[in-house]
Write an enzyme that holds these catalytic residues in place. Structure first.
Site, PDB file in Angstrom:
ATOM      1  N   LYS A  33       0.843  -1.204   0.000  1.00 20.39           N
ATOM      2  CA  LYS A  33       0.000   0.000   0.000  1.00 20.39           C
ATOM      3  C   LYS A  33       0.874   1.248   0.000  1.00 20.39           C
ATOM      4  O   LYS A  33       2.010   1.207   0.475  1.00 20.39           O
ATOM      5  CB  LYS A  33      -0.857   0.033   1.278  1.00 20.39           C
ATOM      6  CG  LYS A  33      -1.973  -0.986   1.324  1.00 20.39           C
ATOM      7  CD  LYS A  33      -2.782  -0.826   2.599  1.00 20.39           C
ATOM      8  CE  LYS A  33      -3.925  -1.824   2.654  1.00 20.39           C
ATOM      9  NZ  LYS A  33      -4.926  -1.633   1.596  1.00 20.39           N
ATOM     10  N   ARG A  81     -10.307 -11.515   2.114  1.00 22.79           N
ATOM     11  CA  ARG A  81     -11.173 -12.560   1.545  1.00 22.79           C
ATOM     12  C   ARG A  81     -10.498 -13.930   1.586  1.00 22.79           C
ATOM     13  O   ARG A  81     -11.176 -14.956   1.681  1.00 22.79           O
ATOM     14  CB  ARG A  81     -11.589 -12.152   0.120  1.00 22.79           C
ATOM     15  CG  ARG A  81     -10.442 -11.997  -0.829  1.00 22.79           C
ATOM     16  CD  ARG A  81     -10.812 -11.199  -2.081  1.00 22.79           C
ATOM     17  NE  ARG A  81     -10.893  -9.747  -1.829  1.00 22.79           N
ATOM     18  CZ  ARG A  81     -11.180  -8.841  -2.773  1.00 22.79           C
ATOM     19  NH1 ARG A  81     -11.439  -9.224  -4.010  1.00 22.79           N
ATOM     20  NH2 ARG A  81     -11.220  -7.561  -2.457  1.00 22.79           N
TER      21      ARG A  81
END
Ligand code: BES
Ligand code: MN
Ligand code: ZN
Length: 504
Positions: free
Chosen positions: A280, A354
């Site tokens: 990120k 996920r």
């Protein structure tokens, strides 16, 4: 802060809180409020007349040293129109009153509670929910502020809630107070930095719930390897902190028969999300300490349900990992085998939540055969684009569960907005190299494709997914929460359970 309930006596000293409703654009005190005003020579009525205070919900007025030297201040808080007062408005009033008194030197306050005429909420509800709001507003994460001056910290340590019938109000509040304990627990966990809270230490925190008779099991790396949790383990493999999976069980429901089947809650617990190799940008990365917010809610919820001895069997599962880039980290393009047997092509290591949930959800349905599963996850930045901070995203394969969740959210002020699941979105995550890929290759709908990914691991059990990325942390705060972790989800799911799944 302590809350106590007693019968009304006209206070002689300290801080006093009065409730006012909005009546034809002028504020209206209750009978108790009017007697207090009389005892201070009418200074409250004079202050009301001289101010712009209308008694609207969320409004407040402070009157200092009102005519009698021992009463330090009177805080008048608005409830809005008497006929429209709800639990939530009472909580807001409690929060506003606490915020005002927290800025003062008073250590004790008395609130005189009486339902205004035409109010549909009874005095007990009004008193208990006012107290809940005050308590919720009182949470503050200040354990690392070692140089903060004592005089700058809130001093209020006790509120005496005075109401004609204290017993029912006290009883009602006991349940709400346990839920507030759960909310605080969640706020504390999301506020802790990632050098303090990592999979092992978060698992230890969860273990402490055994004090409340919650059964806690911790699966370590070896156990998960043996079971074949390739998706969850892949996320954790770049970190110096090994992953954990925690199973919490509260058995307050029937031991056998139809009511015995548990309900289940599953949380994403990424204790820090650097993005991994798909790293990120540095700006805002510190926020990723609260990427375990879903797990925080599940732990806080178990605490709330156990704390109020809810008559239901509940399973809480949290998947705990740290997502870091390193020589051992998972790479974009890696293919992992999930516990379900499905293979996953990891195209972006930052779509890690996920992957964690894929194994946690499959394990949950396989082992516990629950009535339903609700997962919570700070799953996508896209849900913040869609809904901002005022709703969490709701996805479900079951209309009844979705409707019950939506209603519970409205009742406690934690709103959900349902978004679609559809075969057309599901197709977007088909992989050329494996059974499924962890991001879609273009096409938008980031929160929906994330939910579609999760749906491939629920095995048709009634299921709902709450994407809480936009609501877990608030830089602004609200009337019932200081800026920081919100605990969003604890009250909502407690309410869902209370309204539909507890045996009588
Ligand atoms: N934890 C983030 C989502 C997130 C973002 C939560 C901002 C709170 C605030 C999640 O793991 C993530 O990185 N999602 C990616 C998915 C993308 C790579 C498909 C995102 O939203 O950018
Ligand atoms: Mn991520
Ligand atoms: Zn994440």
């Amino acid at each position: 802060m302590r809350i106590a309930f007693s019968k009304p006596t006209l206070p002689e000293k300290g801080a006093v809180i009065l409730l006012a409703s909005e009546d034809k654009s002028a504020p209206k005190l209750t009978a108790l409020g009017r007697s207090l005003d009389k005892s201070v020579g009418g200074s409250v009525a004079r202050a009301l007349a001289a101010s712009r205070f209308k008694g609207r919900k969320g409004q407040s007025l402070i009157i200092l040293a009102p005519g009698r030297k021992d009463i330090s201040r009177v805080v008048v808080v608005g409830l809005g129109k008497a006929g429209e007062v709800t639990d939530l408005i009472a909580e807001r009033a409690g929060g506003v009153a606490y915020a005002e008194l927290g800025k003062s030197d008073d250590s004790r306050a008395v609130v005189l509670v009486e339902a205004p005429r035409h109010c549909k909420l009874g005095a007990s509800d009004l008193a208990a929910h006012f107290a809940l709001g005050a308590r919720l507003r009182s949470y503050r994460f200040d354990k690392y502020r070692t140089k903060e001056k004592k005089e700058d910290k809130p001093k209020l340590v006790r509120i005496d809630v005075q109401v004609a019938e204290p017993a029912p109000a006290r009883r009602l509040f006991a349940g709400l107070d346990a839920v507030a304990d759960g909310v605080f627990h969640t706020r504390e966990l999301v506020s802790e930095p990632a050098n303090v809270l990592y999979p092992q230490t978060l698992a230890q925190e969860a273990r402490k719930l055994s004090r409340l008779d919650v059964r806690v099991e911790v699966l370590d790396e070896n156990k998960m390897k043996a079971l074949g949790f390739g998706a969850l383990l892949g996320v954790g493999q770049g970190s110096a902190h090994p992953p954990r999976l925690v199973v919490m069980r509260w058995n307050g429901g029937p031991r056998r028969g139809k009511g015995a089947q548990p309900v289940a809650f599953v949380g994403k617990g990424v204790t820090f999300d650097s993005g991994g190799i798909s790293i990120k940008p540095s700006r805002g990365m510190e926020d990723m300490k609260w990427d375990m917010g879903g797990a925080g809610v599940v732990i806080g919820l178990m605490r709330a349900l156990a704390g109020r001895s809810a008559r239901v069997n509940v399973v809480g599962i949290v998947g705990l990992v740290e997502n870091m880039p390193s020589a051992t980290a998972q790479r974009p393009g890696d293919i992992v085998k999930s516990y379900s047997g499905q293979t996953i092509e990891v195209l972006n290591t930052d779509a890690e939540g996920r992957l964690v949930l894929a194994d946690a959800l499959w394990y949950c349905q396989k082992r516990f055969k629950p009535k339903f599963m609700v997962d919570l996850a700070t799953l996508t930045g896209a849900i913040i684009v869609t809904l901002g901070a005022h709703h969490a995203g709701l996805f479900s394969n079951d209309d009844e569960l979705a409707a019950r969740l939506t209603d519970a959210g409205l009742a406690v002020g934690e709103k959900l907005w349902r978004l679609p699941l559809d075969a057309a979105y599901d197709k977007m995550i088909d992989s050329k190299a494996a059974d499924v890929q962890n991001i879609s290759s273009g096409g938008g709908a980031g929160s929906i494709t994330a939910a579609q990914f999760l749906q491939r691991f629920v095995n048709k059990v009634p299921w709902a997914h709450l994407d809480i990325a936009g609501v877990t942390w608030s830089t602004k705060g609200s009337d019932t929460a200081a800026p920081g972790g919100t605990g969003f989800g604890v009250r909502l799911l407690d309410r869902l359970v209370a309204d539909h799944y507890e045996s009588r």
